[in-house]
Design a protein around this motif. Structure first.
Motif, PDB file in Angstrom:
ATOM      1  N   VAL A   6       0.844  -1.206   0.000  1.00 49.13           N
ATOM      2  CA  VAL A   6       0.000   0.000   0.000  1.00 49.13           C
ATOM      3  C   VAL A   6       0.874   1.249   0.000  1.00 49.13           C
ATOM      4  CG1 VAL A   6      -1.640   1.317   1.384  1.00 49.13           C
ATOM      5  CG2 VAL A   6      -1.991  -1.125   1.050  1.00 49.13           C
ATOM      6  N   ILE A   9       2.248   1.749  -3.464  1.00 46.84           N
ATOM      7  CA  ILE A   9       1.228   2.294  -4.367  1.00 46.84           C
ATOM      8  C   ILE A   9       1.037   3.786  -4.117  1.00 46.84           C
ATOM      9  CG2 ILE A   9      -1.246   2.256  -4.907  1.00 46.84           C
ATOM     10  CD1 ILE A   9      -1.128  -0.782  -4.610  1.00 46.84           C
ATOM     11  N   ALA A  12       3.871   5.632  -5.630  1.00 45.31           N
ATOM     12  CA  ALA A  12       3.727   5.678  -7.085  1.00 45.31           C
ATOM     13  C   ALA A  12       2.730   6.747  -7.502  1.00 45.31           C
ATOM     14  CB  ALA A  12       3.290   4.310  -7.612  1.00 45.31           C
ATOM     15  N   VAL A  13       1.615   6.852  -6.790  1.00 43.41           N
ATOM     16  CA  VAL A  13       0.610   7.870  -7.104  1.00 43.41           C
ATOM     17  C   VAL A  13       1.172   9.268  -6.879  1.00 43.41           C
ATOM     18  CG1 VAL A  13      -1.623   8.806  -6.376  1.00 43.41           C
ATOM     19  CG2 VAL A  13      -1.359   6.354  -6.726  1.00 43.41           C
ATOM     20  N   SER A  55       4.313  -0.375 -11.339  1.00 40.70           N
ATOM     21  CA  SER A  55       4.434  -0.750  -9.924  1.00 40.70           C
ATOM     22  C   SER A  55       3.071  -1.022  -9.305  1.00 40.70           C
ATOM     23  CB  SER A  55       5.135   0.356  -9.146  1.00 40.70           C
ATOM     24  OG  SER A  55       6.423   0.573  -9.647  1.00 40.70           O
ATOM     25  N   ILE A  56       2.090  -0.236  -9.679  1.00 47.49           N
ATOM     26  CA  ILE A  56       0.739  -0.472  -9.160  1.00 47.49           C
ATOM     27  C   ILE A  56       0.223  -1.825  -9.640  1.00 47.49           C
ATOM     28  CG2 ILE A  56      -1.664   0.304  -9.300  1.00 47.49           C
ATOM     29  CD1 ILE A  56      -0.537   3.197  -9.373  1.00 47.49           C
ATOM     30  N   TYR A  57       0.393  -2.114 -10.934  1.00 47.24           N
ATOM     31  CA  TYR A  57      -0.025  -3.423 -11.448  1.00 47.24           C
ATOM     32  C   TYR A  57       0.720  -4.549 -10.730  1.00 47.24           C
ATOM     33  CZ  TYR A  57      -2.135  -0.967 -15.442  1.00 47.24           C
ATOM     34  OH  TYR A  57      -2.898  -0.155 -16.239  1.00 47.24           O
ATOM     35  N   CYS A  59       2.163  -4.572  -7.753  1.00 46.30           N
ATOM     36  CA  CYS A  59       1.732  -4.718  -6.358  1.00 46.30           C
ATOM     37  C   CYS A  59       0.413  -5.471  -6.268  1.00 46.30           C
ATOM     38  CB  CYS A  59       1.604  -3.348  -5.700  1.00 46.30           C
ATOM     39  SG  CYS A  59       3.187  -2.564  -5.365  1.00 46.30           S
ATOM     40  N   LEU A  60      -0.507  -5.171  -7.161  1.00 46.35           N
ATOM     41  CA  LEU A  60      -1.786  -5.882  -7.149  1.00 46.35           C
ATOM     42  C   LEU A  60      -1.611  -7.353  -7.525  1.00 46.35           C
ATOM     43  CD1 LEU A  60      -4.067  -3.141  -8.698  1.00 46.35           C
ATOM     44  CD2 LEU A  60      -3.987  -3.876  -6.322  1.00 46.35           C
ATOM     45  N   ILE A 114      -7.677   0.920 -13.886  1.00 46.59           N
ATOM     46  CA  ILE A 114      -6.340   1.506 -13.826  1.00 46.59           C
ATOM     47  C   ILE A 114      -5.832   1.777 -15.241  1.00 46.59           C
ATOM     48  CG2 ILE A 114      -3.966   1.129 -13.053  1.00 46.59           C
ATOM     49  CD1 ILE A 114      -5.155  -0.683 -10.840  1.00 46.59           C
TER      50      ILE A 114
END
Length: 143
Positions: A6, A9, A12-13, A55-57, A59-60, A114
């Motif tokens: 988290v 993420i 990254a945002v 990175s978001i992809y 992490c998920l 996303i």
């Protein structure tokens, strides 16, 4: 582990947000319409976006939320090596941000939302870049 993902993420945002803000700032070399600095900044912003969304992809995928599939194989599949997963999410992120996509990797579930956000940002970035450059050039040439 979940808290680290988290936090990653969120970072990254924040990186995406800061990159967009730096692109929108009026930083132009006097006497020129386009500067090498602005073009380099645009390249860095694109690179930041690709890595941040990748990175978001990733992490998920790491927390077993299916976001991408290649053919009939989800990237959450345990048989895939971490290097293949990293390579796939960065490739998908770059293709989504820079073009419409090729269709070899398909977003599923929350990955679709996303990908929509990433594609929207990818389409708006060049417009924002050129509009701020032209507006800045016109306002400085009137002085």
């Amino acid at each position: 582990m979940f808290i680290m993902i988290v936090a990653f993420i969120i970072i990254a945002v924040i990186g995406v947000w800061e990159s967009m803000i730096s692109l929108m700032k009026r930083t132009r070399v006097p006497g020129s319409l386009l500067s090498v600095y602005k073009m380099f900044l645009l390249f860095i912003v694109y690179l930041t976006m690709i890595v941040a969304f990748g990175s978001i992809y990733l992490c998920l995928v790491m927390i077993d939320i299916p976001v991408l599939q290649e053919g009939a194989v989800n990237l959450s599949d345990l048989s895939l090596t971490p290097l293949v997963k990293i390579q796939s999410v960065l490739y998908f992120s770059a293709v989504t941000l820079l073009s419409v996509g090729y269709g070899d990797l398909t977003p599923i579930g929350i990955g679709r939302w996303i990908a929509i956000l990433e594609a929207l940002i990818g389409y708006l970035m060049p417009a924002a870049f050129f509009v701020t450059t032209i507006v800045d050039y016109r306002s400085s040439s009137k002085l």
